[in-house]
Design a protein around this motif. Sequence first.
Motif, mmCIF file in Angstrom:
data_model
loop_
_atom_site.group_PDB
_atom_site.id
_atom_site.type_symbol
_atom_site.label_atom_id
_atom_site.label_comp_id
_atom_site.label_asym_id
_atom_site.label_seq_id
_atom_site.Cartn_x
_atom_site.Cartn_y
_atom_site.Cartn_z
ATOM 1 N N PRO A 141 -6.107 -13.718 6.262
ATOM 2 C CA PRO A 141 -5.487 -12.464 5.835
ATOM 3 C C PRO A 141 -4.556 -12.680 4.632
ATOM 4 N N THR A 143 -1.650 -10.561 2.175
ATOM 5 C CA THR A 143 -0.850 -9.357 2.040
ATOM 6 C C THR A 143 0.031 -9.477 0.807
ATOM 7 N N LYS A 159 -0.717 -7.543 8.955
ATOM 8 C CA LYS A 159 -1.514 -8.753 8.736
ATOM 9 C C LYS A 159 -0.995 -9.905 9.588
#
Lengths: 673, 75
Positions: A141, A143, A159
């Motif tokens: 992930p 962000t 996230k």
Amino acid sequence: MADEIKVALLGQPNSGKSTLFNTLTGAHQHVGNWPGKTVEKKDGYFVHGSRKYLVSDLPGSYGLSANSDEEVITRDAIAGEDADLVCVLADASQLERNLFMLADIAGIRTPLLLVLTMIDVAEDQGKKIDVELLAKRLNIPVTAIVAPDKKTYGDFFEKLDQALNHPTLLDTTALFRLFSEGESKALYAEALELVPKTGIDRFSKEWLAIKLLEQDEVVSAKIAVKAGIEPVRKFVSAAKDGALYAGDCKFAWIETVLDGVAVKTKEPSKLLTRFDRAAIHRFWGKPIAIGIIILGLIMSMIAAAPFMGVAALIPSSLGSLIGRLTDFGVSQDLISFINSTVVLALSWTISMLGFVFGINLVFGLIEEIGYMARVSYVFDHTMSKLGLQGKSVMPMLISVGCTIGGAAGTRVVDSWGQRILTIALVWAVPCGATFAVIPTLATAFFGWGGILVMILLFLIMFLHIFITAKIFGRTLSPVAERTGLIMELPPYHKPRWGAMFMMTLNRVWEIFKKAFVIVFIVSVLFYFMSYSSSGDVEGSFLYRVGRTIEPVTKIFGLGWQTFLAFVASMVSKEAVLGVLSAIFAGSGNIFSSTVGIAKADANLASLVTSEISKPEALAFMVAVTFNVPCLMALSSTYQESHSLSWTLKIALYYIATALILSMITFHAARLFF
Amino acid sequence: MVVPLTELDTGEKGRIKDISGERRYLSRITSIGLNVGCEIEMLQNVKSRPLLVFGRDTMIALNRSESKHILVEVL
């Protein structure tokens, strides 16, 4: 709490890591040291949803090689069995360079979350980043946030949950393919043969092989245990350009990862602003830095003023309130004890906090803007002779005003060892209080010759700093680990006044709790040592000790009177005149003179000159100037070092050197007077 | 023309051809973003000051004596 999650923050200097840490944890922080190491350990926690997140702010470094204790500790923490997640931070405005940390962590099998910071700066510079595509390519992930602005954290928390609910490892296939297909592929293949097939704990075989290629001492030693010393040694000495090859592969990987992810929509504006041209200029750089530091000092004083005001009011207001306790039958002695310890400790601690607050706020902002790196650059040549980075010049300049502020100012120094070394040197710089006391005495004894005394003190100061740097530098900034400057000068950022203000206030409150206790204990000790039922100096414990050990103190050139004043000067430099006055003119007891309640006698000059010989006077002035600066500086040193043993080491060193300097001065002066 | 980085004048641009030095130095210089092939611009090169170069979107200060071992092709 249902779950306790261990999250580590990893990022290069200037990546916004500390800002994220502070914003997440707020006041829930604990700063200490890694056990047995000269490396700072910052932990904190925050609660989000049903989880409690234990966050550790790992030391900032540019990579994960075994170049310093910081880096070795960092990678061991990342690969530790209990690390649930590592947040890798990267400045979105310089993504290519900042992703090096991600390339360096690749192969450590700990789940990751990539946090892009300064996304606003990147946008200003016309850099667009496709976060989704980046996440897909990396298989973790990703962000984007603006670290000082908690309003931008929504996606970050989402996230974070995603990374914890479905932990994923970084996709390293493309990176390792570059290693096994590049020009030094044979060397890489050979390294893979040496390392254990399943890796070691969370370090994968590829990660270990790459570190072996980079001639990493720590990894080499680990592998040597398994594969034998001789083959590893032979491999490592053959891998001369291994580090360069690894660097090339990593950056090649970063370039492929970012291809199409980061798009420049406009060319960057001028590289150097007009201010920067001046700030780094070979003639103007230094004067500008000194000017800005002095200006910062003045601003700090303004920020400190409210604290100082409150502190100044405490003895009279709180004191008179406590004085009323006589109505309830509390004895006068007890009231005077409370006033002289609790109330005074409170007042002193608050005024010290004023300094700490002001210096931390103002210089924290100057650091955040990015200017301190320029100071480091222009003073690098000068300060590196002392084993320090250029930034250390700031605390030393501040110390001319106040040692408490100087010690607090060392916070901008990046490594813990260098920070403690800077504090140790900062103590040798005569502070404002010394300048108030010494000239008075010097003029009393030597008239116009007092100017020569001041010059002598400055010469001793330079010598002191030089020698102290050598002595303390051996362990705190070992010559073998000293490396030439390699440092980023980050672009200037807009300061976040509000965030910095709150953070500093939080910190000051933490410091208050600890500092008050120390100051209180020392006040009580000093109170009893100087307590005299008759009110005369002769009745006190200090007097009896001073008298008893006078044969010893005489060796250092100090009689019992000057020795007492020397001891009192550790509590406060301003105390010296008052204590001498208490002793020679009987103008009050030692305690109240030391803490500044009793004023110096008007005839002090004529009194002391008739009682103290010139050599003793000179020795005394040297001893006082280079003694422990004051109790609050001691406390401030403890706050910054968070090491009682180093604080005491520095204090004992200063007491010892002050006495030695005093002895040398006394015996040398006797040849002339 | 290939010269040591220390001889690149203020304002000149170059591409890094080779870096030599001990392991620590190599890994430090690489991790800050300077590796072989990297394009740089000399922002300031004056005596007794660290070099100041622009590379990979940022300004980087480098110690002079170690920089002698960075060879650059002048662009």
